[in-house]
Design a protein around this motif. Structure first.
Motif, short mmCIF file in Angstrom:
data_model
loop_
_atom_site.label_atom_id
_atom_site.label_comp_id
_atom_site.label_asym_id
_atom_site.label_seq_id
_atom_site.Cartn_x
_atom_site.Cartn_y
_atom_site.Cartn_z
N CYS A 21 0.75 -1.03 0.16
CA CYS A 21 0.09 -0.19 0.06
C CYS A 21 0.95 1.23 0.05
N GLU A 22 1.76 1.15 0.80
CA GLU A 22 2.71 2.43 0.95
C GLU A 22 3.55 2.68 -0.33
N ARG A 23 3.89 1.68 -0.97
CA ARG A 23 4.90 1.70 -2.40
C ARG A 23 3.95 2.26 -3.40
N LEU A 24 2.58 2.14 -3.37
CA LEU A 24 1.73 2.57 -4.33
C LEU A 24 1.01 3.62 -3.88
N GLY A 25 1.18 4.26 -2.89
CA GLY A 25 0.65 5.63 -2.44
C GLY A 25 -0.53 5.67 -1.68
N PHE A 26 -1.17 4.32 -1.41
CA PHE A 26 -2.24 4.14 -0.55
C PHE A 26 -1.79 3.95 0.69
N ALA A 27 -2.73 4.39 1.79
CA ALA A 27 -2.58 4.09 3.45
C ALA A 27 -3.46 2.51 3.58
N ALA A 56 -13.15 4.58 0.81
CA ALA A 56 -13.38 5.90 -0.03
C ALA A 56 -14.37 5.60 -1.28
N THR A 57 -14.06 4.58 -1.94
CA THR A 57 -14.96 4.38 -3.28
C THR A 57 -15.76 3.44 -3.20
N GLU A 58 -15.70 2.41 -2.00
CA GLU A 58 -16.87 1.34 -1.84
C GLU A 58 -16.21 0.27 -3.09
N ALA A 59 -15.22 0.50 -3.61
CA ALA A 59 -14.86 -0.84 -4.68
C ALA A 59 -14.44 -1.97 -3.60
N GLN A 60 -14.57 -3.01 -4.11
CA GLN A 60 -13.96 -4.25 -3.33
C GLN A 60 -14.04 -5.35 -4.45
N SER A 61 -13.12 -6.37 -3.88
CA SER A 61 -13.10 -7.51 -4.41
C SER A 61 -12.55 -8.60 -3.44
N ASP A 78 -4.57 -5.29 -8.88
CA ASP A 78 -5.97 -4.68 -8.95
C ASP A 78 -5.68 -3.16 -8.34
N LEU A 79 -4.87 -2.97 -7.43
CA LEU A 79 -4.26 -1.60 -7.09
C LEU A 79 -3.71 -0.79 -8.41
N GLU A 80 -2.82 -1.58 -8.86
CA GLU A 80 -2.09 -1.04 -10.15
C GLU A 80 -3.03 -0.67 -11.26
N CYS A 81 -4.04 -1.52 -11.57
CA CYS A 81 -4.95 -1.22 -12.62
C CYS A 81 -6.02 -0.35 -12.38
N GLY A 82 -6.12 0.22 -11.24
CA GLY A 82 -7.18 1.19 -10.82
C GLY A 82 -8.42 0.85 -10.29
N LEU A 83 -8.61 -0.61 -9.96
CA LEU A 83 -9.85 -1.20 -9.60
C LEU A 83 -10.41 -0.45 -8.45
N PHE A 84 -9.56 -0.09 -7.51
CA PHE A 84 -9.70 0.49 -6.09
C PHE A 84 -9.87 2.05 -6.26
N GLY A 85 -9.40 2.62 -7.51
CA GLY A 85 -9.47 3.80 -7.68
C GLY A 85 -8.13 4.46 -7.66
N ALA A 87 -4.51 6.40 -6.12
CA ALA A 87 -3.91 6.51 -5.05
C ALA A 87 -4.28 7.99 -4.38
N PRO A 88 -4.25 8.21 -3.25
CA PRO A 88 -4.57 9.67 -2.82
C PRO A 88 -3.36 10.53 -2.71
N ARG A 89 -2.00 9.79 -2.70
CA ARG A 89 -0.83 10.61 -2.42
C ARG A 89 0.18 9.99 -3.46
N GLN A 90 1.10 10.64 -3.55
CA GLN A 90 2.26 10.22 -4.68
C GLN A 90 3.01 8.78 -4.15
N ALA A 91 2.87 8.15 -5.14
CA ALA A 91 3.78 6.89 -4.54
C ALA A 91 5.22 7.05 -4.61
N ARG A 92 6.00 6.21 -3.75
CA ARG A 92 7.29 6.32 -3.49
C ARG A 92 7.86 5.74 -4.87
N ALA A 93 9.28 6.17 -5.43
CA ALA A 93 9.79 5.60 -6.34
C ALA A 93 10.53 4.27 -5.93
#
Length: 93
Positions: A21-27, A56-61, A78-85, A87-93
Motif C-alpha cells: 500500500c505504501e509503495r503504491l501511494g495508499f494508506a 473511500a470508493t466502496e470498490a471491493q474484491s 488490482d491496485l495498479e490497474c485502478g480497480l480501487f481508484g 492513490a490519494p498521494r504520490q507513490a514512492r519511487a
C-alpha cells in the motif's frame, strides 16, 4: 466459518500488505480487509477467502487465499490497474 479482521492476519501478510500500500501511494487504513475460512472436512482443503474494500470508493474484491499469501499479488494487480481508484498521494519511487 472463522472470520478475521486484518490485525488478526499472519504478521507476514500484514507486513506485505502495508509495504505494498505504501509503495503504491495508499494508506493501509484506506481499506477494510478481512477473511473468512472454513476448516477442512474429511481431509479436504482448507478454504480461505480475503475480502478487500476501499472505504473511500466502496470498490471491493475477493481473493482466494487458500494457498497462503499469494492473494497479495492479485491485490497488487488490482491496485495498479485502478480497480480501487487512484492513490490519494504520490507513490514512492
Amino acid at each position: 466459518m472463522a472470520k478475521h479482521l486484518f490485525p488478526q492476519f499472519p504478521a507476514d501478510e500484514q507486513r506485505e500488505v502495508v509495504a505494498l500500500c505504501e509503495r503504491l501511494g495508499f494508506a493501509p487504513e484506506d481499506f477494510e480487509i478481512k477473511d473468512e475460512g472454513s476448516e477442512p472436512a474429511n481431509g479436504g482443503v482448507r478454504r480461505r477467502q480475503v475480502s478487500v474494500r476501499r472505504l473511500a470508493t466502496e470498490a471491493q474484491s475477493m481473493y482466494d487465499a487458500s494457498e497462503g499469501p499469494g492473494w497479495i499479488g492479485e491485490f497488487e494487480s488490482d491496485l495498479e490497474c485502478g480497480l480501487f481508484g487512484q492513490a490519494p498521494r504520490q507513490a514512492r519511487a
